[in-house]
Write an enzyme that holds these catalytic residues in place. Sequence first.
Site, mmCIF file in Angstrom:
data_model
loop_
_atom_site.group_PDB
_atom_site.id
_atom_site.type_symbol
_atom_site.label_atom_id
_atom_site.label_comp_id
_atom_site.label_asym_id
_atom_site.label_seq_id
_atom_site.Cartn_x
_atom_site.Cartn_y
_atom_site.Cartn_z
ATOM 1 N N ASP A 108 0.844 9.764 9.869
ATOM 2 C CA ASP A 108 1.303 9.990 8.509
ATOM 3 C C ASP A 108 0.172 10.113 7.498
ATOM 4 O O ASP A 108 -0.922 9.601 7.686
ATOM 5 C CB ASP A 108 2.272 8.890 8.077
ATOM 6 C CG ASP A 108 1.686 7.487 8.240
ATOM 7 O OD1 ASP A 108 0.950 7.260 9.210
ATOM 8 O OD2 ASP A 108 1.973 6.619 7.387
ATOM 9 N N GLU A 174 2.658 4.634 9.601
ATOM 10 C CA GLU A 174 1.813 3.434 9.552
ATOM 11 C C GLU A 174 1.671 2.955 8.111
ATOM 12 O O GLU A 174 1.609 1.748 7.847
ATOM 13 C CB GLU A 174 0.425 3.747 10.133
ATOM 14 C CG GLU A 174 -0.454 2.510 10.332
ATOM 15 C CD GLU A 174 -1.164 2.044 9.091
ATOM 16 O OE1 GLU A 174 -1.366 0.812 8.948
ATOM 17 O OE2 GLU A 174 -1.515 2.880 8.242
ATOM 18 N N GLU A 175 1.617 3.895 7.164
ATOM 19 C CA GLU A 175 1.480 3.536 5.755
ATOM 20 C C GLU A 175 2.805 3.131 5.128
ATOM 21 O O GLU A 175 2.846 2.705 3.968
ATOM 22 C CB GLU A 175 0.914 4.734 4.962
ATOM 23 C CG GLU A 175 -0.402 5.276 5.472
ATOM 24 C CD GLU A 175 -1.594 4.434 5.055
ATOM 25 O OE1 GLU A 175 -1.378 3.404 4.378
ATOM 26 O OE2 GLU A 175 -2.728 4.805 5.410
ATOM 27 N N ARG A 224 -14.682 -6.170 16.056
ATOM 28 C CA ARG A 224 -14.674 -7.603 15.827
ATOM 29 C C ARG A 224 -13.738 -8.244 16.840
ATOM 30 O O ARG A 224 -12.672 -7.704 17.133
ATOM 31 C CB ARG A 224 -14.214 -7.941 14.410
ATOM 32 C CG ARG A 224 -14.334 -9.430 14.071
ATOM 33 C CD ARG A 224 -13.905 -9.725 12.639
ATOM 34 N NE ARG A 224 -14.100 -11.127 12.323
ATOM 35 C CZ ARG A 224 -15.238 -11.638 11.881
ATOM 36 N NH1 ARG A 224 -16.280 -10.846 11.671
ATOM 37 N NH2 ARG A 224 -15.344 -12.938 11.628
ATOM 38 N N HIS A 410 -8.219 6.507 1.265
ATOM 39 C CA HIS A 410 -7.107 6.461 0.306
ATOM 40 C C HIS A 410 -7.456 7.092 -1.044
ATOM 41 O O HIS A 410 -6.654 7.014 -1.970
ATOM 42 C CB HIS A 410 -6.595 5.024 0.086
ATOM 43 C CG HIS A 410 -5.727 4.532 1.201
ATOM 44 N ND1 HIS A 410 -4.553 3.831 0.986
ATOM 45 C CD2 HIS A 410 -5.850 4.632 2.540
ATOM 46 C CE1 HIS A 410 -4.004 3.514 2.147
ATOM 47 N NE2 HIS A 410 -4.788 4.001 3.117
#
Length: 443
Positions: A108, A174-175, A224, A410
């Site tokens: 998306d 996902e957003e 990480r 973004h």
Amino acid sequence: MYRLRSRLALFISLSLLPAFSASAEALSLNDRALAAAEQLSDKAIAWRHDIHQHPELGNQETRTAALVAAHLSSLGMEVETNVGTTGVVAWLKGGKPGPVVALRADMDALPVKEATALPYASNTRQMYLGNEQDVMHACGHDAHVAILMATAEALAGMRESLPGSVKFIFQPAEEGPSDYVYDGERYFGARQLVAEGVLHDPAVDVIFGLHVTAALPTGMIAYRSGPTMASSGDLHIRVRGKQTHGAQPWDGVDPVLASAQIVTALQGVVSRQTDIMQAPAVVSIGTINGGTRHNIIPDEVTMSGTVRTFNDAVQAQVNERIKNTAEHVAAASGATAEVNIVQNYATTVNDPELTAQMLPTLRRAAWNIAETPLVTGSEDFSYYAKEVPGMFFFLGVTPTDNLGKAAPNHSPGFLVDDQALVTGIKAMTTLTTDYLEHVAQSQ
């Protein structure tokens, strides 16, 4: 590095032979994966440009899904469409028995007006929250899709040698969905796919995912172990008072004053009520609205914000303390406060054992890797990693000479350096082959 390039040149030349010739079979799966990634780089760039030019908001990714499904079908995979909403899931069955590796890409885009002046810049508009909005791949999901499409082709070319299977998950929203309504729980994207069984039939053993970032130089990978990206919740507070004339505040209840006191008191939730030795936390108020005229104390004030932590249990504690604080501060003023915290994403936690096991693979795939600090952004990859061991990492997409100046994810000016795609393909392909071979060798 020069020796590696020479070896890759040899691998590429050999990979031009029929897929399962004796010469190609003589190479290790890892070598074949690296060679295929180089060979598919131009294809991936072309796919990304096409997807970038035609972005689609969450749960509206019909064109992107059709492109993905057609490609996966052409590779001879079993393909399921309309998963969740517009999701595409494909299964590549290897020639030998073994575990199932899942690879995920999100499809998306965002309601952002593009300001890049690229020849393939977006002019797309779609409906978002009841209004037509400009749409742009301002977070790099176009790169994720292109990388996974190329990874699928690379792995399909060696399917008979794979000691296991691969599930490709091309995920919508996902957003968040474009028609989202606050209802206490957000049910979309990865969370929806997990609930609908995407990690079963066949059952997934591990899952890998990546995200491009403007904060790293092109082709660099950051990782990480353990908690990596924050959980998040949308905070909504409605403070109700009693309207009156601004010259006679004693005749009403002032929700503006109560709201100001709530905003101040909420800063104590983290600094005084939360054990930050367990995990960092953030509570921020981003909007506050109320009133219609300078001399009228209104009936109500609304505010909204975000809550972020790196531990789901801490998130639950912070949520409860926000509610308690807002309600009691409002009551002290004679007002009431209604608190609604909509849980968006869980904490993204990379499985420590899987991460340690796959670090040598990342080192072979990228020119440089480094450990990332905690990231306060959120990702719904977290819902996959709650179910099976997962590893999520970051891929740099900014040329070195623009590092620190590049527009962030973004933003309208966000750019992806196409040269980063080959590193993403190498990483996703070799993570798969190395994991499958590791399991096969340990049995």
